[in-house]
Motif scaffolding. Structure first.
Motif, PDB file in Angstrom:
ATOM      1  N   ARG A  10       0.809  -1.220   0.000  1.00 60.29           N
ATOM      2  CA  ARG A  10       0.000   0.000   0.000  1.00 60.29           C
ATOM      3  C   ARG A  10       0.838   1.265   0.000  1.00 60.29           C
ATOM      4  O   ARG A  10       0.327   2.345  -0.209  1.00 60.29           O
ATOM      5  CB  ARG A  10      -0.960  -0.009   1.178  1.00 60.29           C
ATOM      6  CG  ARG A  10      -0.313   0.119   2.510  1.00 60.29           C
ATOM      7  CD  ARG A  10      -1.333   0.135   3.604  1.00 60.29           C
ATOM      8  NE  ARG A  10      -0.647   0.416   4.843  1.00 60.29           N
ATOM      9  CZ  ARG A  10      -1.183   0.323   6.017  1.00 60.29           C
ATOM     10  NH1 ARG A  10      -2.434  -0.030   6.134  1.00 60.29           N
ATOM     11  NH2 ARG A  10      -0.500   0.582   7.092  1.00 60.29           N
ATOM     12  N   HIS A  11       2.153   1.144   0.249  1.00 61.36           N
ATOM     13  CA  HIS A  11       3.023   2.320   0.270  1.00 61.36           C
ATOM     14  C   HIS A  11       3.691   2.559  -1.077  1.00 61.36           C
ATOM     15  O   HIS A  11       4.466   3.493  -1.222  1.00 61.36           O
ATOM     16  CB  HIS A  11       4.090   2.176   1.367  1.00 61.36           C
ATOM     17  CG  HIS A  11       3.489   2.108   2.735  1.00 61.36           C
ATOM     18  ND1 HIS A  11       2.959   3.194   3.369  1.00 61.36           N
ATOM     19  CD2 HIS A  11       3.318   1.057   3.578  1.00 61.36           C
ATOM     20  CE1 HIS A  11       2.487   2.831   4.551  1.00 61.36           C
ATOM     21  NE2 HIS A  11       2.685   1.531   4.694  1.00 61.36           N
ATOM     22  N   GLY A  12       3.427   1.680  -2.051  1.00 62.76           N
ATOM     23  CA  GLY A  12       3.973   1.887  -3.376  1.00 62.76           C
ATOM     24  C   GLY A  12       5.451   1.550  -3.504  1.00 62.76           C
ATOM     25  O   GLY A  12       6.089   1.966  -4.450  1.00 62.76           O
ATOM     26  N   THR A  13       6.012   0.818  -2.551  1.00 63.15           N
ATOM     27  CA  THR A  13       7.414   0.400  -2.633  1.00 63.15           C
ATOM     28  C   THR A  13       7.491  -1.100  -2.380  1.00 63.15           C
ATOM     29  O   THR A  13       6.528  -1.718  -1.940  1.00 63.15           O
ATOM     30  CB  THR A  13       8.297   1.107  -1.583  1.00 63.15           C
ATOM     31  OG1 THR A  13       7.915   0.638  -0.289  1.00 63.15           O
ATOM     32  CG2 THR A  13       8.166   2.621  -1.650  1.00 63.15           C
ATOM     33  N   ASP A  14       8.649  -1.668  -2.649  1.00 62.78           N
ATOM     34  CA  ASP A  14       8.856  -3.086  -2.363  1.00 62.78           C
ATOM     35  C   ASP A  14       9.147  -3.326  -0.886  1.00 62.78           C
ATOM     36  O   ASP A  14       9.160  -4.466  -0.441  1.00 62.78           O
ATOM     37  CB  ASP A  14      10.023  -3.631  -3.201  1.00 62.78           C
ATOM     38  CG  ASP A  14       9.625  -3.821  -4.657  1.00 62.78           C
ATOM     39  OD1 ASP A  14       8.418  -3.896  -4.929  1.00 62.78           O
ATOM     40  OD2 ASP A  14      10.527  -3.897  -5.502  1.00 62.78           O
ATOM     41  N   GLU A  15       9.393  -2.283  -0.159  1.00 65.80           N
ATOM     42  CA  GLU A  15       9.733  -2.406   1.259  1.00 65.80           C
ATOM     43  C   GLU A  15       8.494  -2.751   2.082  1.00 65.80           C
ATOM     44  O   GLU A  15       7.454  -2.118   1.964  1.00 65.80           O
ATOM     45  CB  GLU A  15      10.331  -1.097   1.767  1.00 65.80           C
ATOM     46  CG  GLU A  15      10.798  -1.171   3.196  1.00 65.80           C
ATOM     47  CD  GLU A  15      11.445   0.137   3.654  1.00 65.80           C
ATOM     48  OE1 GLU A  15      11.301   0.463   4.832  1.00 65.80           O
ATOM     49  OE2 GLU A  15      12.070   0.800   2.820  1.00 65.80           O
ATOM     50  N   VAL A  16       8.625  -3.776   2.897  1.00 69.42           N
ATOM     51  CA  VAL A  16       7.543  -4.162   3.794  1.00 69.42           C
ATOM     52  C   VAL A  16       7.702  -3.371   5.082  1.00 69.42           C
ATOM     53  O   VAL A  16       8.787  -3.315   5.662  1.00 69.42           O
ATOM     54  CB  VAL A  16       7.594  -5.679   4.092  1.00 69.42           C
ATOM     55  CG1 VAL A  16       6.584  -6.069   5.154  1.00 69.42           C
ATOM     56  CG2 VAL A  16       7.380  -6.478   2.820  1.00 69.42           C
ATOM     57  N   GLN A  17       6.638  -2.765   5.527  1.00 73.10           N
ATOM     58  CA  GLN A  17       6.658  -2.033   6.775  1.00 73.10           C
ATOM     59  C   GLN A  17       6.578  -3.021   7.933  1.00 73.10           C
ATOM     60  O   GLN A  17       5.699  -3.875   7.957  1.00 73.10           O
ATOM     61  CB  GLN A  17       5.484  -1.039   6.830  1.00 73.10           C
ATOM     62  CG  GLN A  17       5.486  -0.018   5.715  1.00 73.10           C
ATOM     63  CD  GLN A  17       6.738   0.833   5.734  1.00 73.10           C
ATOM     64  OE1 GLN A  17       7.110   1.381   6.769  1.00 73.10           O
ATOM     65  NE2 GLN A  17       7.409   0.930   4.589  1.00 73.10           N
ATOM     66  N   LEU A  18       7.497  -2.931   8.873  1.00 74.82           N
ATOM     67  CA  LEU A  18       7.525  -3.864  10.000  1.00 74.82           C
ATOM     68  C   LEU A  18       6.580  -3.480  11.122  1.00 74.82           C
ATOM     69  O   LEU A  18       6.267  -4.303  11.973  1.00 74.82           O
ATOM     70  CB  LEU A  18       8.947  -3.992  10.542  1.00 74.82           C
ATOM     71  CG  LEU A  18       9.965  -4.621   9.601  1.00 74.82           C
ATOM     72  CD1 LEU A  18      11.341  -4.664  10.259  1.00 74.82           C
ATOM     73  CD2 LEU A  18       9.534  -6.012   9.172  1.00 74.82           C
ATOM     74  N   GLY A  19       6.149  -2.253  11.157  1.00 75.25           N
ATOM     75  CA  GLY A  19       5.263  -1.819  12.230  1.00 75.25           C
ATOM     76  C   GLY A  19       5.937  -2.019  13.582  1.00 75.25           C
ATOM     77  O   GLY A  19       7.111  -1.700  13.751  1.00 75.25           O
ATOM     78  N   VAL A  20       5.217  -2.602  14.535  1.00 77.45           N
ATOM     79  CA  VAL A  20       5.761  -2.781  15.875  1.00 77.45           C
ATOM     80  C   VAL A  20       6.966  -3.722  15.893  1.00 77.45           C
ATOM     81  O   VAL A  20       7.788  -3.669  16.806  1.00 77.45           O
ATOM     82  CB  VAL A  20       4.702  -3.266  16.889  1.00 77.45           C
ATOM     83  CG1 VAL A  20       3.609  -2.229  17.054  1.00 77.45           C
ATOM     84  CG2 VAL A  20       4.137  -4.601  16.502  1.00 77.45           C
ATOM     85  N   LEU A  21       7.100  -4.584  14.875  1.00 84.18           N
ATOM     86  CA  LEU A  21       8.247  -5.495  14.828  1.00 84.18           C
ATOM     87  C   LEU A  21       9.579  -4.748  14.753  1.00 84.18           C
ATOM     88  O   LEU A  21      10.608  -5.295  15.130  1.00 84.18           O
ATOM     89  CB  LEU A  21       8.138  -6.458  13.641  1.00 84.18           C
ATOM     90  CG  LEU A  21       7.087  -7.545  13.738  1.00 84.18           C
ATOM     91  CD1 LEU A  21       7.054  -8.364  12.456  1.00 84.18           C
ATOM     92  CD2 LEU A  21       7.346  -8.436  14.937  1.00 84.18           C
ATOM     93  N   SER A  22       9.537  -3.513  14.276  1.00 82.65           N
ATOM     94  CA  SER A  22      10.770  -2.717  14.191  1.00 82.65           C
ATOM     95  C   SER A  22      11.473  -2.618  15.536  1.00 82.65           C
ATOM     96  O   SER A  22      12.699  -2.505  15.588  1.00 82.65           O
ATOM     97  CB  SER A  22      10.464  -1.297  13.700  1.00 82.65           C
ATOM     98  OG  SER A  22      10.015  -1.331  12.379  1.00 82.65           O
ATOM     99  N   ASP A  23      10.697  -2.650  16.616  1.00 83.33           N
ATOM    100  CA  ASP A  23      11.255  -2.491  17.946  1.00 83.33           C
ATOM    101  C   ASP A  23      11.220  -3.774  18.777  1.00 83.33           C
ATOM    102  O   ASP A  23      11.461  -3.736  19.984  1.00 83.33           O
ATOM    103  CB  ASP A  23      10.507  -1.380  18.696  1.00 83.33           C
ATOM    104  CG  ASP A  23      10.688  -0.034  18.029  1.00 83.33           C
ATOM    105  OD1 ASP A  23      11.802   0.233  17.538  1.00 83.33           O
ATOM    106  OD2 ASP A  23       9.714   0.743  17.984  1.00 83.33           O
ATOM    107  N   HIS A  28      14.248  -9.402  15.605  1.00 84.74           N
ATOM    108  CA  HIS A  28      15.567  -9.181  15.001  1.00 84.74           C
ATOM    109  C   HIS A  28      16.535 -10.317  15.332  1.00 84.74           C
ATOM    110  O   HIS A  28      17.353 -10.704  14.493  1.00 84.74           O
ATOM    111  CB  HIS A  28      16.120  -7.816  15.422  1.00 84.74           C
ATOM    112  CG  HIS A  28      15.291  -6.688  14.879  1.00 84.74           C
ATOM    113  ND1 HIS A  28      15.316  -6.316  13.553  1.00 84.74           N
ATOM    114  CD2 HIS A  28      14.378  -5.896  15.472  1.00 84.74           C
ATOM    115  CE1 HIS A  28      14.469  -5.330  13.355  1.00 84.74           C
ATOM    116  NE2 HIS A  28      13.880  -5.053  14.506  1.00 84.74           N
ATOM    117  N   LEU A  29      16.439 -10.858  16.543  1.00 84.83           N
ATOM    118  CA  LEU A  29      17.255 -12.025  16.891  1.00 84.83           C
ATOM    119  C   LEU A  29      16.902 -13.209  15.994  1.00 84.83           C
ATOM    120  O   LEU A  29      17.783 -13.921  15.516  1.00 84.83           O
ATOM    121  CB  LEU A  29      17.060 -12.409  18.353  1.00 84.83           C
ATOM    122  CG  LEU A  29      17.719 -11.508  19.390  1.00 84.83           C
ATOM    123  CD1 LEU A  29      17.270 -11.901  20.797  1.00 84.83           C
ATOM    124  CD2 LEU A  29      19.220 -11.570  19.277  1.00 84.83           C
TER     125      LEU A  29
END
Length: 158
Positions: A10-23, A28-29
């Protein structure tokens, strides 16, 4: 008519938004674990027929010499029954043996056999390119900081 899945999202890029997973540290481990497990399997696991925990146990014996099972279990964070199964597997392969502890005849030491010592040395050498491949992504300072932070997260002290 429903629109087909759009890889661009929905953001028009190939990048997936991680949302809360970013933190989320665990996320990440887990992502880093996928990479390190794959490297381990390619460099050590498949060539030597070793699981990660088996490799770790052999490396501990290589570094420390004979060890009592209780100390191995604590270091590897294994229950006594799981350690017994692990030791049985390695003993069946002729890589370790159980010997009476000369200081305390009631306990045993876990000792590398000659075959275990040779395999441990070969596996340690094979792990060097694996470590270099991981280290290429980090500076020496970043590596030291990562190890320190992982120890802290695991509740380990030095």
């Amino acid at each position: 008519m429903a629109r087909e899945d759009d890889d661009a999202g929905r953001h028009g890029t190939d990048e997936v938004q991680l949302g809360v997973l970013s933190d989320v540290v665990g996320y990440h481990l887990a992502q880093a674990a996928v990479v390190t497990y794959d490297l381990f399997e390619r460099h050590v696991g498949q060539p030597f027929g070793l699981r990660k925990v088996e490799y770790s146990l052999l490396m501990l014996l290589l570094a420390n010499g004979p060890m009592v099972p209780k100390r191995l279990a604590r270091t590897l964070t294994l229950s006594n029954p799981n350690l017994t199964l692990l030791l049985d597997r390695l003993q069946e392969r002729g890589l370790i043996r159980r010997e009476r502890n000369e200081r305390d005849r009631r306990s045993q030491n876990i000792v590398l056999t000659d075959a275990g010592l040779a395999l441990a040395r070969d596996a340690a050498a094979a792990a060097q390119p694996m470590e270099r491949e991981l280290l290429d992504r980090l500076s020496a300072a970043e590596r030291a900081m990562l190890i320190e932070l992982l120890r802290k997260a695991a509740g380990q002290t030095r």
